[in-house]
Design a protein around this motif. Structure first.
Motif, PDB file in Angstrom:
ATOM      1  N   SER A  62     -15.565 -62.758 -73.180  1.00 12.07           N
ATOM      2  CA  SER A  62     -16.125 -62.589 -74.525  1.00 12.07           C
ATOM      3  C   SER A  62     -16.836 -63.861 -74.976  1.00 12.07           C
ATOM      4  CB  SER A  62     -15.025 -62.238 -75.530  1.00 12.07           C
ATOM      5  OG  SER A  62     -14.207 -63.368 -75.779  1.00 12.07           O
ATOM      6  N   LYS A  63     -16.529 -64.997 -74.306  1.00 17.59           N
ATOM      7  CA  LYS A  63     -17.102 -66.283 -74.739  1.00 17.59           C
ATOM      8  C   LYS A  63     -18.038 -66.901 -73.707  1.00 17.59           C
ATOM      9  CE  LYS A  63     -13.593 -67.942 -77.928  1.00 17.59           C
ATOM     10  NZ  LYS A  63     -12.248 -67.745 -77.365  1.00 17.59           N
ATOM     11  N   GLU A  64     -17.689 -66.729 -72.421  1.00 15.49           N
ATOM     12  CA  GLU A  64     -18.469 -67.406 -71.373  1.00 15.49           C
ATOM     13  C   GLU A  64     -19.255 -66.359 -70.610  1.00 15.49           C
ATOM     14  OE1 GLU A  64     -15.558 -69.426 -68.810  1.00 15.49           O
ATOM     15  OE2 GLU A  64     -14.132 -69.037 -70.425  1.00 15.49           O
ATOM     16  N   PRO A  65     -20.429 -66.762 -70.093  1.00 15.04           N
ATOM     17  CA  PRO A  65     -21.125 -65.836 -69.201  1.00 15.04           C
ATOM     18  C   PRO A  65     -20.256 -65.647 -67.950  1.00 15.04           C
ATOM     19  CG  PRO A  65     -22.195 -67.999 -69.238  1.00 15.04           C
ATOM     20  CD  PRO A  65     -21.074 -68.051 -70.233  1.00 15.04           C
ATOM     21  N   ASP A  66     -20.188 -64.421 -67.433  1.00 10.49           N
ATOM     22  CA  ASP A  66     -19.319 -64.152 -66.278  1.00 10.49           C
ATOM     23  C   ASP A  66     -19.609 -65.112 -65.123  1.00 10.49           C
ATOM     24  OD1 ASP A  66     -18.569 -62.013 -67.776  1.00 10.49           O
ATOM     25  OD2 ASP A  66     -19.617 -60.520 -66.560  1.00 10.49           O
ATOM     26  N   PHE A  67     -20.782 -64.920 -64.524  1.00  9.48           N
ATOM     27  CA  PHE A  67     -21.120 -65.703 -63.331  1.00  9.48           C
ATOM     28  C   PHE A  67     -22.622 -65.946 -63.307  1.00  9.48           C
ATOM     29  CE2 PHE A  67     -17.411 -63.104 -62.106  1.00  9.48           C
ATOM     30  CZ  PHE A  67     -16.522 -64.131 -61.829  1.00  9.48           C
ATOM     31  N   PRO A  68     -23.067 -67.061 -62.687  1.00 10.52           N
ATOM     32  CA  PRO A  68     -24.507 -67.268 -62.554  1.00 10.52           C
ATOM     33  C   PRO A  68     -25.145 -66.176 -61.676  1.00 10.52           C
ATOM     34  CG  PRO A  68     -23.236 -69.145 -61.661  1.00 10.52           C
ATOM     35  CD  PRO A  68     -22.258 -68.127 -62.124  1.00 10.52           C
ATOM     36  N   GLU A  69     -26.439 -66.043 -61.804  1.00  3.99           N
ATOM     37  CA  GLU A  69     -27.217 -65.008 -61.099  1.00  3.99           C
ATOM     38  C   GLU A  69     -26.919 -64.960 -59.590  1.00  3.99           C
ATOM     39  OE1 GLU A  69     -29.747 -61.895 -61.002  1.00  3.99           O
ATOM     40  OE2 GLU A  69     -29.047 -62.907 -62.834  1.00  3.99           O
ATOM     41  N   ASP A  70     -26.905 -66.151 -58.964  1.00  3.65           N
ATOM     42  CA  ASP A  70     -26.805 -66.169 -57.493  1.00  3.65           C
ATOM     43  C   ASP A  70     -25.347 -66.213 -56.997  1.00  3.65           C
ATOM     44  OD1 ASP A  70     -26.266 -68.615 -58.537  1.00  3.65           O
ATOM     45  OD2 ASP A  70     -27.432 -69.772 -57.064  1.00  3.65           O
ATOM     46  N   PHE A  71     -24.392 -66.044 -57.878  1.00  5.45           N
ATOM     47  CA  PHE A  71     -22.975 -66.131 -57.512  1.00  5.45           C
ATOM     48  C   PHE A  71     -22.539 -64.832 -56.826  1.00  5.45           C
ATOM     49  CE2 PHE A  71     -18.460 -65.624 -58.391  1.00  5.45           C
ATOM     50  CZ  PHE A  71     -17.956 -66.878 -58.086  1.00  5.45           C
ATOM     51  N   LYS A  72     -21.760 -64.971 -55.738  1.00  5.05           N
ATOM     52  CA  LYS A  72     -21.333 -63.785 -54.989  1.00  5.05           C
ATOM     53  C   LYS A  72     -19.815 -63.730 -54.874  1.00  5.05           C
ATOM     54  CE  LYS A  72     -25.367 -62.085 -53.543  1.00  5.05           C
ATOM     55  NZ  LYS A  72     -25.971 -62.279 -54.866  1.00  5.05           N
ATOM     56  N   LEU A  73     -19.298 -62.512 -54.979  1.00  2.00           N
ATOM     57  CA  LEU A  73     -17.855 -62.299 -54.831  1.00  2.00           C
ATOM     58  C   LEU A  73     -17.562 -61.693 -53.460  1.00  2.00           C
ATOM     59  CD1 LEU A  73     -17.224 -60.787 -58.359  1.00  2.00           C
ATOM     60  CD2 LEU A  73     -16.240 -62.926 -57.498  1.00  2.00           C
ATOM     61  N   ASP A  74     -16.466 -62.129 -52.859  1.00  2.00           N
ATOM     62  CA  ASP A  74     -16.082 -61.606 -51.538  1.00  2.00           C
ATOM     63  C   ASP A  74     -14.920 -60.627 -51.623  1.00  2.00           C
ATOM     64  OD1 ASP A  74     -17.820 -63.379 -49.782  1.00  2.00           O
ATOM     65  OD2 ASP A  74     -16.810 -64.826 -51.102  1.00  2.00           O
ATOM     66  N   LEU A  75     -14.062 -60.859 -52.626  1.00  2.00           N
ATOM     67  CA  LEU A  75     -12.924 -59.968 -52.825  1.00  2.00           C
ATOM     68  C   LEU A  75     -12.780 -59.721 -54.324  1.00  2.00           C
ATOM     69  CD1 LEU A  75     -10.191 -58.568 -52.012  1.00  2.00           C
ATOM     70  CD2 LEU A  75      -9.112 -60.820 -52.234  1.00  2.00           C
ATOM     71  N   ILE A  76     -12.649 -58.460 -54.696  1.00  3.73           N
ATOM     72  CA  ILE A  76     -12.328 -58.125 -56.096  1.00  3.73           C
ATOM     73  C   ILE A  76     -11.043 -57.315 -56.073  1.00  3.73           C
ATOM     74  CG2 ILE A  76     -13.043 -56.925 -58.206  1.00  3.73           C
ATOM     75  CD1 ILE A  76     -15.944 -57.163 -57.339  1.00  3.73           C
ATOM     76  N   VAL A  77     -10.111 -57.699 -56.930  1.00  2.25           N
ATOM     77  CA  VAL A  77      -8.926 -56.855 -57.133  1.00  2.25           C
ATOM     78  C   VAL A  77      -8.964 -56.421 -58.585  1.00  2.25           C
ATOM     79  CG1 VAL A  77      -6.414 -56.687 -57.095  1.00  2.25           C
ATOM     80  CG2 VAL A  77      -7.567 -58.186 -55.438  1.00  2.25           C
ATOM     81  N   ASP A  78      -8.956 -55.120 -58.802  1.00  2.71           N
ATOM     82  CA  ASP A  78      -8.950 -54.642 -60.181  1.00  2.71           C
ATOM     83  C   ASP A  78      -7.551 -54.252 -60.620  1.00  2.71           C
ATOM     84  OD1 ASP A  78     -10.112 -53.667 -62.712  1.00  2.71           O
ATOM     85  OD2 ASP A  78      -9.101 -51.848 -62.011  1.00  2.71           O
ATOM     86  N   THR A  79      -7.109 -54.837 -61.734  1.00  2.93           N
ATOM     87  CA  THR A  79      -5.821 -54.430 -62.320  1.00  2.93           C
ATOM     88  C   THR A  79      -6.047 -53.753 -63.675  1.00  2.93           C
ATOM     89  OG1 THR A  79      -5.263 -56.410 -63.632  1.00  2.93           O
ATOM     90  CG2 THR A  79      -4.728 -56.488 -61.269  1.00  2.93           C
ATOM     91  N   SER A  80      -7.323 -53.512 -64.035  1.00  4.80           N
ATOM     92  CA  SER A  80      -7.605 -52.959 -65.369  1.00  4.80           C
ATOM     93  C   SER A  80      -7.680 -51.432 -65.372  1.00  4.80           C
ATOM     94  CB  SER A  80      -8.921 -53.521 -65.910  1.00  4.80           C
ATOM     95  OG  SER A  80     -10.024 -52.918 -65.258  1.00  4.80           O
ATOM     96  N   GLY A  81      -8.096 -50.848 -64.269  1.00 10.79           N
ATOM     97  CA  GLY A  81      -8.310 -49.400 -64.215  1.00 10.79           C
ATOM     98  C   GLY A  81      -9.520 -48.975 -65.033  1.00 10.79           C
ATOM     99  N   ASP A  82     -10.387 -49.942 -65.395  1.00 11.83           N
ATOM    100  CA  ASP A  82     -11.547 -49.659 -66.241  1.00 11.83           C
ATOM    101  C   ASP A  82     -12.815 -49.581 -65.368  1.00 11.83           C
ATOM    102  OD1 ASP A  82     -13.665 -49.618 -67.975  1.00 11.83           O
ATOM    103  OD2 ASP A  82     -13.070 -51.411 -69.100  1.00 11.83           O
ATOM    104  N   PRO A  83     -13.353 -48.357 -65.162  1.00 17.71           N
ATOM    105  CA  PRO A  83     -14.496 -48.206 -64.257  1.00 17.71           C
ATOM    106  C   PRO A  83     -15.688 -49.064 -64.659  1.00 17.71           C
ATOM    107  CG  PRO A  83     -13.740 -46.051 -65.036  1.00 17.71           C
ATOM    108  CD  PRO A  83     -12.928 -47.080 -65.750  1.00 17.71           C
ATOM    109  N   GLU A  84     -15.886 -49.268 -65.967  1.00 12.93           N
ATOM    110  CA  GLU A  84     -17.054 -50.054 -66.408  1.00 12.93           C
ATOM    111  C   GLU A  84     -16.964 -51.478 -65.871  1.00 12.93           C
ATOM    112  OE1 GLU A  84     -19.517 -52.692 -68.305  1.00 12.93           O
ATOM    113  OE2 GLU A  84     -17.398 -52.729 -68.873  1.00 12.93           O
ATOM    114  N   ALA A  85     -15.760 -52.087 -66.025  1.00 10.50           N
ATOM    115  CA  ALA A  85     -15.582 -53.469 -65.552  1.00 10.50           C
ATOM    116  C   ALA A  85     -15.698 -53.517 -64.025  1.00 10.50           C
ATOM    117  CB  ALA A  85     -14.221 -54.000 -66.001  1.00 10.50           C
TER     118      ALA A  85
END
Ligand code: DN4
Ligand code: BGC
Ligand code: ZN
Length: 361
Positions: A235-258
């Motif tokens: 809500s305060k910081e930008p998530d990630f810079p444009e060229d930033f890449k994720l290798d593993l995501i674990v979702d604990t929210s169950g929120d499809p949008e996120a």
């Protein structure tokens, strides 16, 4: 039949009561009293009526809730346990499918398993109950104390990383030095499971980021600092810079949008583990371009639920290790302690909560 004080719900419609109930004495060669029972997102989902897979045991119009428990043995005719031992009961009980028969009911293939406090079997939030010794895991590390109540949620994390390990063997996931250094993991959510996922991702060597749409309290911040986890308040910081890449995501929210928002940051051969469940989360659009993105990058989406006995044992090892390495900090994971009879914690998440527990006397 025995009269006993217990937390009950009606599944799947929901609700919560602490009341005296008449239930059949549970079978088993070990008698137990809970010392602590934890509450998690699943319990709150059942109480809200948003988990359609939950159901009452046959012959009852209620379900004793609770699947996270640290218990003391009060009597035993099993050679494996003696009076005074601390144990953690296993949640899932096998059905008759091939996976259940080989001791992996966590991978049940026909859905006919049961889960204490969730699907068709009374759970652990009651004054006392019996269990068979094969449904119990012993806590050998006496230094763990109350932290052992985290064994049950931690076992899910160990299993999910087993899934990740299987998936990543499809390709060379590691860097040129065969480590995860420089690889980015994102854990969506900041509940107790998200913390445990973040700690294990750090243990693997990932640059680990945890994200939520609001700040976290002081204790959670201390834990992140001690483990080297980077918390992002989206809500305060930008998530990630444009060229930033994720290798593993674990979702604990169950929120499809996120989930789909961050999936679009995935690198080639990325792995998304779906873990959070929220049947009431709103739908989100997925475009053909999103599908192309995933296909072209060999992205794997894997669901992971529950865990087997081996994961409970490994969970205890991780908790012991972190308890030694981080001093008294692991104890701070238990942020809120309630007395039997309090019900508000099932419907309102206390501010700054990581893990709320009920302490039984
Ligand atoms: P929890 O404490 O409810 O954690 C869910 C977290 O997700 C909370 O911190 C939420 O924030 C956060 N969240 C919700 N929506 C978003 C969003 N759009 N962006 C970022 N964060 C968001 O529950 P838990 O940690 O006990 O368990 C996590 C989830 O896993 C629950 O859905 C459980 O039902 C599920 N679970 C699955 C298994 C299994 O598959 C085992 C245990 C739990 P906020 O509430 O702070 O706002 O075996
Ligand atoms: C429990 C798992 C269970 C799952 C069902 C979780 O909270 O830890 O053992 O399989 O809920 O969704
Ligand atoms: Zn749980």
């Amino acid at each position: 039949m025995a009269k006993i004080n217990a937390y009950t719900t009606t599944a799947p419609s929901g609700g919560i009561k602490y009341q005296q109930v008449d239930i059949k004495e549970s079978p088993g060669n070990v008698s137990l009293k809970p010392l602590m029972t934890g509450i998690c997102g699943t319990d709150r989902g059942i109480v809200r009526g948003s988990l359609s897979f939950a159901y009452d045991p046959e012959g009852y119009d209620f379900l004793v809730i609770g699947h996270e428990s640290l218990c003391v043995v009060t009597d035993s005719s099993s050679p494996r346990f003696k009076k005074g031992d601390h144990v953690v009961p296993i949640v899932r009980r096998p059905g008759d499918c091939p996976n259940c028969r080989i001791g992996r009911p966590d991978n049940c293939s026909d859905g006919k398993k049961h889960e204490a406090g969730i699907t068709g079997l009374h759970g652990f939030m009651r004054e006392s109950f019996n269990e068979f010794d094969y449904n119990l895991v012993k806590v050998n590390d006496t230094d763990l104390g109350d932290v052992a109540v985290l064994t049950e949620p931690m076992k899910n994390v160990v299993k999910a990383f087993e899934v990740f390990d299987r998936v990543r063997s499809r390709f060379i996931f590691e860097n040129v030095y065969s480590t995860f250094d420089g690889k980015n993991a994102l854990i969506i959510g900041s509940g107790n499971e998200a913390f445990l996922y973040s700690f294990l991702a750090k243990d693997y060597g990932f640059n680990t980021h945890m994200i939520n749409r609001h700040p976290i309290g002081m204790v959670p911040t201390d834990l992140c600092e001690s483990f080297g986890v980077d918390f992002i308040d989206s809500s305060k910081e930008p998530d990630f810079p444009e060229d930033f890449k994720l290798d593993l995501i674990v979702d604990t929210s169950g929120d499809p949008e996120a989930i789909f928002r961050y999936l679009r940051k995935m690198s080639h051969n990325g792995v998304l583990i779906l873990f959070g469940t929220n049947g009431k989360a709103p739908a989100t659009p997925v475009s053909g371009e999103d599908i192309d993105f995933m296909v072209e990058r060999n992205i794997t989406i894997a669901g992971s639920v529950d865990a087997a006995e081996i994961h409970y044992l490994k969970a205890l090892d991780y908790l012991s290790k972190w308890n030694r390495l981080h001093g008294g900090l692991m104890k701070k994971m238990i942020t809120n302690v309630f007395q039997p009879g309090e019900v508000g914690l099932f419907t309102t998440k206390p501010e700054g909560e990581i893990k709320s527990v009920i302490k039984w006397n």
